[in-house]
Design a protein around this motif. Structure first.
Motif, mmCIF file in Angstrom:
data_model
loop_
_atom_site.group_PDB
_atom_site.id
_atom_site.type_symbol
_atom_site.label_atom_id
_atom_site.label_comp_id
_atom_site.label_asym_id
_atom_site.label_seq_id
_atom_site.Cartn_x
_atom_site.Cartn_y
_atom_site.Cartn_z
ATOM 1 N N TYR A 95 -4.213 72.489 -21.737
ATOM 2 C CA TYR A 95 -3.864 71.650 -22.892
ATOM 3 C C TYR A 95 -4.198 72.405 -24.181
ATOM 4 C CZ TYR A 95 -3.610 67.731 -26.115
ATOM 5 O OH TYR A 95 -3.281 66.914 -27.167
ATOM 6 N N GLY B 299 -1.954 73.667 -27.405
ATOM 7 C CA GLY B 299 -2.365 73.488 -28.803
ATOM 8 C C GLY B 299 -2.098 74.702 -29.669
ATOM 9 N N LEU C 73 0.384 76.743 -28.926
ATOM 10 C CA LEU C 73 1.791 77.023 -28.652
ATOM 11 C C LEU C 73 2.026 78.128 -27.628
ATOM 12 C CD1 LEU C 73 3.071 76.880 -32.355
ATOM 13 C CD2 LEU C 73 2.654 74.990 -30.819
ATOM 14 N N TYR D 17 3.144 78.203 -24.585
ATOM 15 C CA TYR D 17 3.753 77.389 -23.533
ATOM 16 C C TYR D 17 3.848 78.081 -22.167
ATOM 17 C CZ TYR D 17 5.004 74.440 -27.492
ATOM 18 O OH TYR D 17 4.960 73.664 -28.615
ATOM 19 N N ASP E 262 -3.394 63.977 -32.615
ATOM 20 C CA ASP E 262 -4.404 64.988 -32.921
ATOM 21 C C ASP E 262 -3.714 66.286 -33.360
ATOM 22 O OD1 ASP E 262 -4.038 66.823 -30.689
ATOM 23 O OD2 ASP E 262 -4.943 65.278 -29.445
ATOM 24 N N SER F 170 -3.333 69.342 -32.345
ATOM 25 C CA SER F 170 -2.456 70.152 -31.508
ATOM 26 C C SER F 170 -1.232 69.354 -31.069
ATOM 27 C CB SER F 170 -3.218 70.719 -30.312
ATOM 28 O OG SER F 170 -3.592 69.697 -29.437
ATOM 29 N N ALA F 171 -1.403 68.050 -30.841
ATOM 30 C CA ALA F 171 -0.242 67.229 -30.483
ATOM 31 C C ALA F 171 0.729 67.180 -31.663
ATOM 32 C CB ALA F 171 -0.681 65.822 -30.101
ATOM 33 N N ILE G 178 1.302 69.505 -34.149
ATOM 34 C CA ILE G 178 2.116 70.708 -34.345
ATOM 35 C C ILE G 178 3.159 70.840 -33.232
ATOM 36 C CG2 ILE G 178 0.435 72.283 -33.236
ATOM 37 C CD1 ILE G 178 2.701 73.189 -36.206
ATOM 38 N N ASN G 179 2.799 70.407 -32.017
ATOM 39 C CA ASN G 179 3.777 70.435 -30.928
ATOM 40 C C ASN G 179 4.933 69.477 -31.175
ATOM 41 O OD1 ASN G 179 3.147 72.220 -28.490
ATOM 42 N ND2 ASN G 179 1.146 71.427 -29.047
ATOM 43 N N ILE H 53 7.350 70.866 -33.811
ATOM 44 C CA ILE H 53 8.129 72.017 -33.383
ATOM 45 C C ILE H 53 9.102 71.669 -32.274
ATOM 46 C CG2 ILE H 53 7.813 74.153 -32.051
ATOM 47 C CD1 ILE H 53 5.617 74.847 -34.006
ATOM 48 N N THR H 54 8.689 70.746 -31.369
ATOM 49 C CA THR H 54 9.561 70.463 -30.234
ATOM 50 C C THR H 54 10.449 69.238 -30.449
ATOM 51 O OG1 THR H 54 7.790 69.229 -29.155
ATOM 52 C CG2 THR H 54 8.017 71.536 -28.543
ATOM 53 N N TRP I 1 -1.978 76.555 -41.841
ATOM 54 C CA TRP I 1 -1.477 77.360 -40.720
ATOM 55 C C TRP I 1 -0.314 76.681 -40.021
ATOM 56 C CZ3 TRP I 1 -1.751 75.367 -35.762
ATOM 57 C CH2 TRP I 1 -2.646 74.309 -35.542
ATOM 58 N N LEU J 292 3.607 78.024 -39.393
ATOM 59 C CA LEU J 292 4.334 77.957 -38.123
ATOM 60 C C LEU J 292 5.633 77.167 -38.253
ATOM 61 C CD1 LEU J 292 1.558 77.280 -35.463
ATOM 62 C CD2 LEU J 292 3.153 79.169 -35.470
ATOM 63 N N ARG K 282 8.162 79.227 -39.925
ATOM 64 C CA ARG K 282 8.634 80.247 -39.006
ATOM 65 C C ARG K 282 9.673 79.686 -38.032
ATOM 66 N NH1 ARG K 282 5.545 84.919 -38.179
ATOM 67 N NH2 ARG K 282 6.822 85.757 -36.523
ATOM 68 N N ARG K 283 9.421 78.478 -37.529
ATOM 69 C CA ARG K 283 10.320 77.847 -36.562
ATOM 70 C C ARG K 283 11.526 77.201 -37.227
ATOM 71 N NH1 ARG K 283 8.982 79.610 -32.277
ATOM 72 N NH2 ARG K 283 11.212 79.815 -32.165
ATOM 73 N N LEU L 205 -4.954 79.574 -37.806
ATOM 74 C CA LEU L 205 -4.641 79.916 -36.426
ATOM 75 C C LEU L 205 -4.591 81.446 -36.399
ATOM 76 C CD1 LEU L 205 -3.876 78.565 -33.694
ATOM 77 C CD2 LEU L 205 -1.529 79.087 -34.235
#
Lengths: 287, 448
Positions: free
Chosen positions: A246, A250, A252, A254, B92, B94-95, B97-98, B101-102, B115, B119, B122-123, B431
């Motif tokens: 996990y 966090g 990235l 993947y 949270d 990390s959830a 930023i995911n 991006i996704t 940071w 990202l 960049r994406r 990061l």
């Protein structure tokens, strides 16, 4: 005729297939595919076939340590839930004469599950802490002079929380399989002079095998696939397989996370296959 | 309010929308004309002209990010003042930023740390924000817009807000070093993190990070377990103890990561850490229950311990002989790429509302800062401003944003005025380039 039979069989399983294929099998395939990709380091997947992710995961000492920690928690949780679950079920089936009362007590076992998992876990913290109830009580009786730190933020507290959460998953299937044991078999054994212990060893345990196997599958797969209880109850002092990937997600990463996830899936499949080899659940259930 | 070009573009947009939805009726033409007129006339109130309000009342903006930055009470107030719906969603770090991006289309306003802005750019999931459409842009503290304040250069270990602020063009995917017209995000809340401790149990004043790893606190210390920033707290400790000097704490080499994590493992094996924590609540719990006496901590968490009538101090770790200093962070609002037309205009309205002071005052009341203190000041009592921003003794009792009493008369805020705090930030949340390796080593520390 035979074709008809086949068709009915397929019709029976089709509803479950319709759920499992898109919501379980397809995502797994996506994860498996991602585990062979490369990453550009900031969340992008490059579809170049590589085995590097698996090499990284399998060649790292960290993976071994993570599995060691997770297997340790799994084993202790499985052991204690099995012992407690077995005897609770045994008591309900063989010692509570009144069927209605047995069912009532069985339902009572589910009461703690009316609150959320998280609340049941967190409520242990004020009990086990340095200034918690248990330490205060022990200090007051003079049994100890320094609070026991091992009670909280340790492997002990992780196992306590798991056992509290998961014992029901042992009780239910074992209760179920024991309830189907013909009481006359036990009586015949008693008449033939068998001791209580022999009856337990030679009749009840073998006949409750399917329940034990099912309960074990529940408990083992839940503990191996969890990260939250370990994180909170060990006070961050321990990590778990799932927690580690996990954290990869966090940042990235993947493909590595996907490779770790595939590995965990394979390990769990192997463990469950092992359980099913020892106990033919299908035969036991249709007995 | 709106300048003419945006007004006409929004009018055009709504004309286009209505033609798409139904045939070009007389009503929709009238509406478009009225919107144009309304926008040109403009109005003095915060919010939007009434006709414009008719146009946007069906819009919903989804503002997504971490709970300490994306606050429901702020969203509710914005909805009330602006006349369209703002929904706050918490995840949270990390959830979040995911998610950006996704699933970029499931978010309208992304709440980004520096940071994360880098990202997201960049994406290509965010669009450049036009600086000239941000009304208060000239009143932002130069910390954010120029990377300096009062001639003091803001350190750039990690990713400073200034570093992550600019894009060369609206659709650039790389950050730009230097001032341009296009922004990755609009900074909205920031603070400087340090150590919290129990003065009654520690027994002396703490002003240095090395106290956290001092053997006398064996079994009574905790560190933050979010790898990307926990490792910086650890680095501040080791640098403070004179064990190592880092090239850049916010972007370590593999050797520096190894040194830091090995040292942490050593400390853990010696039983130094009682625990590590990941959430605000956990840190409050550890301190309040007497499990630890010193740990990495956030300013509002220290306040939350004090509200329970338990003494707790936020250590002022001012920079001394090139060591110490706070770890700074800043969250800003990014516009997702899919926003166009009326929704984009609404998003600009929302960001301008954010900078107009109500939100700034709100976050100040639990110990964070607004990048535009001049507007936040308008929504605070002089006593509040004196206590939170100027570092003066509280002239009257101080309450939290929800009105709960927090500090008694005469209390001085830990760390002094906001200028003292900000000029003593020595590194920023980030990061690292070696993030994957760092995570791996951090987990070695966890399972040791």
């Amino acid at each position: 005729m035979k074709l008809r039979r086949n068709l009915t069989g397929w019709l029976y399983v089709s509803p479950l297939m319709l759920v499992l294929l898109p919501f379980f099998v397809a995502p797994l395939l996506v994860v498996a595919a991602a585990s062979f990709f490369e990453t550009d380091g900031f969340g992008g997947l490059l579809p170049n076939f590589t085995l590097q992710n698996y090499v990284d995961v399998l060649s790292s000492g960290l993976t071994f340590n993570l599995y060691l920690a997770t297997v340790k928690f799994t084993f202790f949780t499985w052991f204690f839930t099995l012992i407690i679950g077995f005897f609770v079920a045994y008591f309900l089936v063989f010692h509570v004469r009144n069927q209605l009362l047995a069912i009532g007590l069985f339902l009572l076992c589910t009461v703690p599950f009316w609150t959320s998992n998280i609340i049941r876990m967190i409520s242990w913290i004020p009990l086990l802490g340095k200034e918690g109830l248990i330490n205060s009580a022990l200090l007051a009786t003079g049994l100890i002079h320094e609070p026991l730190e091992i009670l909280l933020y340790s492997s002990v507290s992780v196992v306590i929380a798991y056992v509290h959460q998961l014992t029901i998953f042992m009780i239910v299937p074992i209760f179920n399989s024991m309830a189907r044991i013909d009481k006359r078999v036990v009586e015949a054994a008693l008449d033939a002079g068998a001791s209580r212990f022999d009856i337990m060893r030679l009749i009840i345990v073998p006949m409750a095998k399917s329940g034990i196997a099912l309960g074990s599958i529940f408990v083992i797969s839940i503990v191996m696939g969890d990260f939250f209880v370990v994180k909170v109850m060990s006070g961050g002092g321990s990590a778990s397989v799932v927690g580690a990937f996990y954290e990869d997600i966090g940042v990235l990463q993947y493909p590595t996370a996907a490779a770790s996830a595939v590995l965990l899936t394979l390990v769990l499949v192997a463990v469950i296959a092992l359980i099913l080899r020892t106990v033919d659940i299908r035969r036991e259930i249709t007995r | 309010m709106l300048d003419d070009s945006t007004a006409s573009s929004s009018a055009l947009a709504c004309e286009k929308d209505s033609t798409e939805q139904k045939a070009l009726t007389r009503r929709s033409l009238l509406k478009a004309g009225a919107a144009l007129a309304g926008a040109v006339v403009g109005s003095e109130v915060i919010g939007a002209p009434t006709i414009w309000a008719q146009e946007i009342k069906d819009i919903e903006l989804r503002h997504v990010g971490v709970s300490y930055s994306v606050v429901k009470a702020i969203g509710d107030q914005a909805s009330k003042d602006l006349g369209f719906k703002v929904t706050m969603q918490n995840l949270d770090t990390s959830a979040a930023i995911n998610r950006f991006i996704t699933q970029p289309n499931s978010v309208d306003i992304a709440d980004l740390e520096g940071w994360q802005a880098k990202l997201a750019a960049r994406r290509g999931v965010i669009q450049g924000i036009e600086a000239k459409r941000i009304k208060e842009f000239d009143n932002f503290l130069p910390i954010f817009t120029k990377g300096e304040i009062d001639g003091h250069k803001i350190p750039r270990q990690g990713i400073s807000p200034y570093e992550a602020l600019y894009l060369e063009k609206a659709d650039s995917t790389q950050l730009h070093d230097g001032v341009t017209d296009w922004l990755t995000n609009v900074p909205q809340v920031y603070n400087a993190d340090s150590i919290g401790y129990r003065p009654d149990l520690v027994g002396h004043v703490v002003t240095e990070w090395k106290e956290l790893i001092d053997p006398k606190f064996k079994g009574k210390a905790a560190i933050l377990d979010v790898p990307a920033i926990g490792i910086m707290d650890a680095a501040l400790c080791f640098e403070s103890a004179g064990l190592i000097t880092y090239g850049n704490k916010g972007n370590m080499t593999k050797q520096e990561i190894d040194f830091t994590c090995n040292k942490l493992i050593e400390l853990k094996k010696a039983g130094h850490f009682r625990a590590t924590w990941t959430t605000f609540d956990q840190s409050v719990q550890l301190m309040a229950a007497g499990e630890v006496v010193i740990q990495s901590m956030w300013s509002p968490a220290v306040a939350a311990v004090r509200v329970k009538q338990i003494p707790c101090t936020y250590a002022p770790v001012n920079i001394k002989n090139g060591k110490e200093g706070y770890r700074g962070w800043c969250n800003g609002m990014g516009l997702m790429k899919h926003l166009t037309g009326k929704k984009l205009d609404a998003a600009y309205e929302y960001m301008n509302w954010y900078m107009s002071g109500w939100q700034g005052a709100f976050v100040s009341r639990y110990g964070y800062y607004s990048p535009v203190p001049s507007t936040a000041k308008k929504f605070m009592t002089p006593a509040e401003y004196a206590f939170w921003y100027e570092g003066k003794p509280a002239p009257e009792p101080v309450t939290d944003p929800y009105g709960v009493p927090m500090e008694k008369v005469g209390t001085v805020r830990d760390g002094g005025s906001f200028l003292d705090r900000v000029t003593n930030i020595s590194c920023w949340n980030t990061l690292m380039d070696e993030a994957a390796y760092m995570n791996k080593r951090w987990n070695d520390f966890k399972v040791a």
